[in-house]
Design an enzyme around this catalytic site. Structure first.
Site, PDB file in Angstrom:
ATOM      1  N   ASP A 181       0.787  -1.120  -0.162  1.00 43.35           N
ATOM      2  CA  ASP A 181      -0.171   0.006   0.074  1.00 43.35           C
ATOM      3  C   ASP A 181       0.848   1.238  -0.002  1.00 43.35           C
ATOM      4  O   ASP A 181       1.452   1.825   1.044  1.00 43.35           O
ATOM      5  CB  ASP A 181      -0.939  -0.108   1.244  1.00 43.35           C
ATOM      6  N   LYS A 241       3.052  11.237  -3.570  1.00 49.16           N
ATOM      7  CA  LYS A 241       1.909  10.551  -4.160  1.00 49.16           C
ATOM      8  C   LYS A 241       1.249  11.710  -4.884  1.00 49.16           C
ATOM      9  O   LYS A 241       0.524  11.511  -5.831  1.00 49.16           O
ATOM     10  CB  LYS A 241       1.230   9.742  -3.226  1.00 49.16           C
ATOM     11  N   GLU A 262      -7.200   1.197  -3.789  1.00 48.57           N
ATOM     12  CA  GLU A 262      -7.181   0.865  -2.451  1.00 48.57           C
ATOM     13  C   GLU A 262      -8.520   0.382  -1.872  1.00 48.57           C
ATOM     14  O   GLU A 262      -8.472  -0.391  -0.975  1.00 48.57           O
ATOM     15  CB  GLU A 262      -6.742   2.253  -1.886  1.00 48.57           C
ATOM     16  N   ASP A 268     -12.696   5.670   1.930  1.00 50.14           N
ATOM     17  CA  ASP A 268     -11.167   5.449   2.110  1.00 50.14           C
ATOM     18  C   ASP A 268     -10.848   7.079   2.109  1.00 50.14           C
ATOM     19  O   ASP A 268     -10.613   7.751   1.074  1.00 50.14           O
ATOM     20  CB  ASP A 268     -10.745   4.770   1.039  1.00 50.14           C
TER      21      ASP A 268
END
Lengths: 500, 609
Positions: B8, B70, B171, B193
């Site tokens: 992850d 990211k 994810e 999420d």
């Protein structure tokens, strides 16, 4: 509603059977209607009783609600291939419709009035036999699994070297080959359903089998392309069926197609029926024409032979002397036959002599006397035979001999007996015989005791009853009662008549 | 069966997991932590620092420490999101040669996939150390709402780190996998999420071993970072109000404020009030020092970030209505991501879906666990589970007038493909240019440009006569590929892909090579480290025995000789113990072991006598 041979029967449990006045035969038949639920034909065969009697008794039992029938349908109405196809198509459409109503098909009532009008030509939605056979058609649960099609073990596309079991390969190709010809439900391997859960489960099951991830890193050769296409197809089927609007529209279309197929098949089946009828009619006509021709030829031949014989006889027996001498020859031969107890043959010879010399009254007398005796004897033999058959219980066969006796010696009693027994097999001649017997009685030609007269009337009554002419039967029974109120069958018959 | 890890790669933290004996397990790093900060720094000596070490030195080395890389991955330099972040970013962001985002750390410019690769490499080492074997394959997660460029860039990062990324998964989908793994139920769930930098919401149908995504949506620029920025802004404005000083130009102060903001935000998930105390935050040119001391309450935090939470709820609302799903159809709400610890988030989500969110999953670990489950499902035949994911964005091309023509709708199950037939518009035209985009806007320019595809070498013919079928495919990774075929000749048509962002193939392979070298280097140093520890241990053991052995053996010339030899061995070892040469260390270990054995023999004889 008359009972049919293939009607299946079952007992209606009842306590209060006394007072219904059942005959031993009826009780016996009722006892044979057991759990095996025999058909009417079964009972006729097993009981050894005349079919008509069995049917009548059973009909009465049905009327008294001691027995009820379960109507069984004939399998395919016309037996023709197209009709079978039509019924399959219809069943298909029906199943689709039923399944989509979200449940099993309701069982139809076990019996259906026979008076239902025959299929109307061009009715908007014809429901042939298959519709009725729905009563016994067990539909699979909507959304239940269909069998997976498999290709042949020798299919050249199968490859034992791949990381894909042979069975799986066969199943994959089996479905692949059917792409484009199966509907969306069939592709997902389920029967039509509105159950979204079932559609999803089926799709998930196929996904696990077709999705490329299931073969990650595996050598599956050309099957990769096949599986990709199958996954796409399964996906498309799922997407369509999962939306209620799209599914409804799709099902409408499927039904439309099925209806159309059914109509085509039915039209074909009707056409086939029409052709067969036409062929049969033509066939019949040809046979009739042939027979007519043959009969005509035979008639002409007979006439020709007769003409020749008469001409020959005439030329031969021109003189009285010659005729008388020939007649004497016949008389001698006849006497020899009488000595041998051949009354029939003797009567014939007397007749020939009488024909040669008509002016001889004694020839005529001997001929009538011998003929009467011959008939009496013939009637006697026939009655013997008939009684023997009756004793053995074969009353239907016996009718034939009773009839012969009545023909040979048309006395009132003989005719009455013939009438009663002919009526057993539903023979229309029975009425003629009964009338004949009553005619003899009316003329008063026979000498008969009161008991005999009563018996004759009872027999006539039985004949009429069996033929369903209850009113006439009643008159006869009343006449018999006048002669002999203690006649053994009289009371039962009167009771029966009352119930009937 | 080969080992495939699940990673992850988060905005703030990265987690690696593996399925061991059928049980998904998070692998702890060297420090024993299950999560590793997604931070990379270059120290003054030029050393690369990753994870906790990078985070610890961030305040003192703010301009050379990258966090939240990211947020930039697969993005163009001129995108509004990048420019908004640049304002508060303590490290230098520069434009790359392909319009992509690059980061300058000391004298070197790094591409974003490289930075991510450093983190992946670190986690790869963590896994290798734990498993005692090399790890070459991985399943990496990305936010569901990532577009093709972002996915491709993430895959590139994996490649640079020397990993074969066998699958990119979403994810929230991974979270659902971990939630439903090994359980035999049929459920419709929603995964909410909210991570460090991105927000995703996915609706899934779980049952019969299949995890099917029905619909997904999100915002790739909405997460914990944005909450922290709000707190930071508030602190800056408070500070400015009280001292008249704007600290925005002080990178170190900004980094301290960022840390403090994050800490305060996390604290307020537990406490109602948090004290932000930053002494000597700013020293003016005339030597005046200012301290920051502020009290932040949970209510105040909720007030300043309420709209962010509301944005997530709006996206949930849209997703549900797009998927024609009613909240009452849902069996469970799964909360994923550190931000879902915030009470306001839990309250709003609970209220919106009308149910208490599921407490059964660990918001930080669940995604990595899911990735490891998918990894094992792919390579392990005994795992009979299947993931059916969707593409989050519509895929299409630009047509005449600048309009966007959709070829594959969003939320289409992948893998999928669609074909479009192109014709020439001029006589003897030999090439056709196709712009491929992702997005939901009718206006093509508003959507994300994935690439320009040029059909070349078309056969010369009057216009409209050449028909080329172009097939656009989206793989199970969510990555787009294009193939073309001349319809008349059946010939495969060549396609040239012009990179619009990220790295070219040449750059990529060079980086892969470089990083492979780095991996070898790291491995060797680790081996040396182990040898070093062992040698030190041996030396101290020998030194302990020396007095006893000397007493026994010094009586003979042979004994004295042996003792002096042993002393020489130990001295040499002490001198060379810090050598990085594994061969030398091996020799030292050997001779020390021999000496120790000899010593032990002497001591045991003595004690018997």
């Amino acid at each position: 509603m008359a009972l049919q041979g293939e009607d299946r029967l079952e007992r209606v449990p009842r306590e209060d059977m006394e007072g219904l006045g059942l005959t031993p035969q009826e009780l016996f038949l009722m006892s044979r209607v057991d759990d095996a639920k025999p058909t009417v034909d079964d009972l006729i065969r097993e009981s050894g009783l005349p079919a008509k009697q069995v049917k009548d008794s059973l009909a009465r039992l049905v009327d008294l609600e001691l027995v009820r029938r379960i109507r069984v349908q004939r399998r395919v109405p016309t037996g023709s291939h197209d009709a079978a196809a039509a019924s399959v198509a219809n069943r298909h459409a029906r199943r689709l419709r039923a399944a989509l109503q979200g449940g099993r098909v309701d069982s139809r009532p076990a019996t259906r009035p026979d008076s239902r009008p025959a299929e109307a030509e061009g009715a908007p939605e014809p429901r042939p036999e298959a519709e009725r056979s729905g009563a016994h058609m067990v539909l699979p649960e909507p959304g239940s699994a269909l069998e997976t099609p498999m290709v042949d073990e020798r299919d050249p596309r199968l490859d034992a070297d791949l990381d894909l079991p042979m069975e799986r390969q066969r199943a994959v190709l089996g479905i692949y080959d059917k792409l484009g010809t199966v509907n969306h439900f069939e592709l997902l391997g389920i029967t039509p359903t509105n159950d979204v859960g079932a559609i999803r489960r089926a799709y998930h099951k196929l996904s696990r089998r077709f999705h490329p991830d299931a073969y990650y890193g595996k050598n599956i050769g050309d099957f990769r392309v096949v599986l990709e296409e199958l996954f796409k197809a399964a996906r498309a089927s799922h997407d369509l069926l999962i939306s209620s609007e799209k599914r409804d529209a799709y099902v409408e279309r499927l039904l439309e197609i099925e209806r159309h197929k059914m109509q085509v098949a039915e039209a074909k089946s009707r056409e086939a029926d029409r052709r067969r009828e036409m062929r049969e009619a033509l066939e019949r006509q040809r046979i009739e024409a042939l027979e007519a021709k043959r009969n005509e030829a035979a008639r002409r031949e007979r006439e020709e032979r007769d003409r020749r014989r008469k001409a020959k006889m005439h030329s031969r027996l021109v003189g009285r002397e010659a005729r008388e001498s020939k007649a004497r020859e016949h008389i001698r031969a006849a006497e020899a036959e009488l000595r041998a107890d051949n009354y029939g043959a003797a009567a014939g010879l007397f007749r020939l002599a009488m024909d040669l010399v008509p002016e001889r009254a004694d020839y005529h007398e001997r001929w009538t006397k011998t003929l009467t005796e011959a008939n009496r004897r013939r009637a006697h033999v026939a009655l013997e035979n008939a009684r023997g058959l009756v004793e053995r219980g074969n009353e239907v066969e016996a009718a034939h001999f009773f009839e012969e006796a009545a023909r040979a010696e048309p006395t009132a009693i003989n005719q009455a007996r013939a009438a009663a027994y002919l009526a057993l097999r539903g023979d229309g001649k029975a009425v003629d015989r009964a009338r004949g017997a009553l005619e003899v009685l009316r003329k008063g030609e026979d000498e008969a005791t009161a008991e005999e007269l009563a018996e004759i009337h009872v027999l006539c009554a039985e004949a009429y009853m069996r033929l369903g002419q209850l009113h006439t039967a009643k008159t006869q029974l009343e006449a018999a009662k006048d002669y002999d109120p203690r006649h053994p069958r009289l009371t039962i018959l009167l009771k029966k008549l009352k119930v009937g | 069966m080969e080992t495939v890890v699940g990673i992850d790669l988060g905005t703030s933290n990265t987690v690696v997991a593996i399925v061991e004996d059928g049980i998904p397990t998070v692998i702890p790093n060297k420090g024993g932590y299950k999560t590793t900060p997604s931070m990379v720094a270059i120290s003054e000596s030029g050393k690369r620092l990753v994870g906790h070490i990078a985070k610890r030195q961030a305040v003192t080395n703010a301009s050379n420490t990258v966090y939240a890389a990211k947020r930039f991955i697969g993005r163009k330099f001129d995108s509004p999101m990048v420019s908004s972040v640049m304002q508060t970013c303590p490290y230098a962001i520069v434009e790359g040669p392909h319009g992509d985002v690059r980061v300058q750390l000391r004298d070197h410019v790094y591409s974003v996939p490289e930075i991510s690769a450093f983190i992946l490499q670190e986690l790869r080492l963590v896994a290798e150390q734990y498993l005692g074997e090399e790890v070459e394959k991985a399943v990496i997660t990305v936010p569901a709402y990532f577009n093709d460029n972002q996915r491709q860039a993430t895959k590139d990062a994996g490649r640079i780190a020397g990993l074969d990324v066998i699958r990119i998964i979403n994810e929230p989908t991974a979270a659902a996998l971990a939630y439903g793994f090994g359980k035999d139920f049929e459920r419709k769930v929603v995964v909410y999420d909210l991570g460090g930098g991105t927000f995703d919401v996915s609706i899934l149908d779980i049952g019969n071993g299949v995890f099917e995504v029905i619909s997904t949506a999100g915002d790739t620029f909405l997460g914990g970072e944005d909450f922290d920025l709000r707190v930071m802004d508030w602190l800056i404005s408070q500070f400015q109000e009280k001292t008249g000083v704007d600290v925005r130009d002080d990178r170190m102060a900004l980094q301290r404020l960022r840390d403090a903001a994050e800490k305060a935000r996390c604290e307020l998930s537990m406490a109602r009030e948090s004290l932000v105390d930053l002494p000597f935050l700013y020293t003016t040119a005339n030597g005046e020092t200012h301290h920051l001391q502020e009290r932040l309450t949970r209510d105040a935090l909720e007030q300043m970030t309420g709209d962010l939470v509301q944005r997530t709820v709006d996206i949930c609302q849209r997703t549900l209505s797009d998927a024609k799903v009613d909240p009452s159809d849902l069996d469970d709400v799964i909360l994923v991501g550190g931000m879902t610890r915030m009470p306001l988030v839990q309250k709003e989500v609970g209220e919106f879906f009308g149910m208490e969110p599921c407490k059964g999953v660990h918001p930080d670990e669940v995604v990595a666990l899911g990735a490891s489950i998918q990894a094992s499902a792919l390579v392990d035949d005994s795992q009979d589970l299947l993931l059916l994911d969707v593409t989050p964005h519509s895929l299409g091309i630009m047509i005449v007038g600048g309009f966007f023509h959709t070829l594959i709708e969003q939320n289409t199950t992948v893998p999928t493909s669609a074909s479009h037939i192109f014709t020439t518009v001029r006589d003897n035209q030999t090439s056709v240019k196709i712009l491929v985009l992702q997005g939901e806007s009718e206006d093509a320019t508003q959507n994300e440009l994935l690439g320009e595809f040029v059909l070349t070498d078309l056969r010369p013919a009057p216009r409209g006569q050449v028909e080329v079928k172009v097939t656009f495919s989206i793989s199970a990774d969510g990555i787009v590929s294009v193939a073309a075929q001349d319809l008349e000749t059946g010939r495969e048509q060549s396609i040239t892909v012009t990179a619009t962002s990220g790295l070219t193939e040449d750059e990529l392979s060079k980086l892969v090579e470089e990083s492979a070298g780095y991996m070898v280097e790291v491995r060797q140093s680790e081996e040396a480290e182990r040898a070093n520890q062992k040698i030190k241990g041996l030396i101290s053991e020998i030194n302990k025995l020396f007095p006893t052995v000397e007493g026994v053996m010094s009586g003979t010339s042979f004994g004295r000789d042996a003792i002096s030899k042993a002393r020489a061995v130990v001295e040499r070892a002490e001198g060379e113990v810090d050598s990085k040469d594994v061969r030398v260390l091996g020799e030292l270990t050997e001779s020390l072991e021999r000496t120790l054995n000899m010593f032990k023999g002497v001591v045991s004889k003595t004690s018997i006598e």
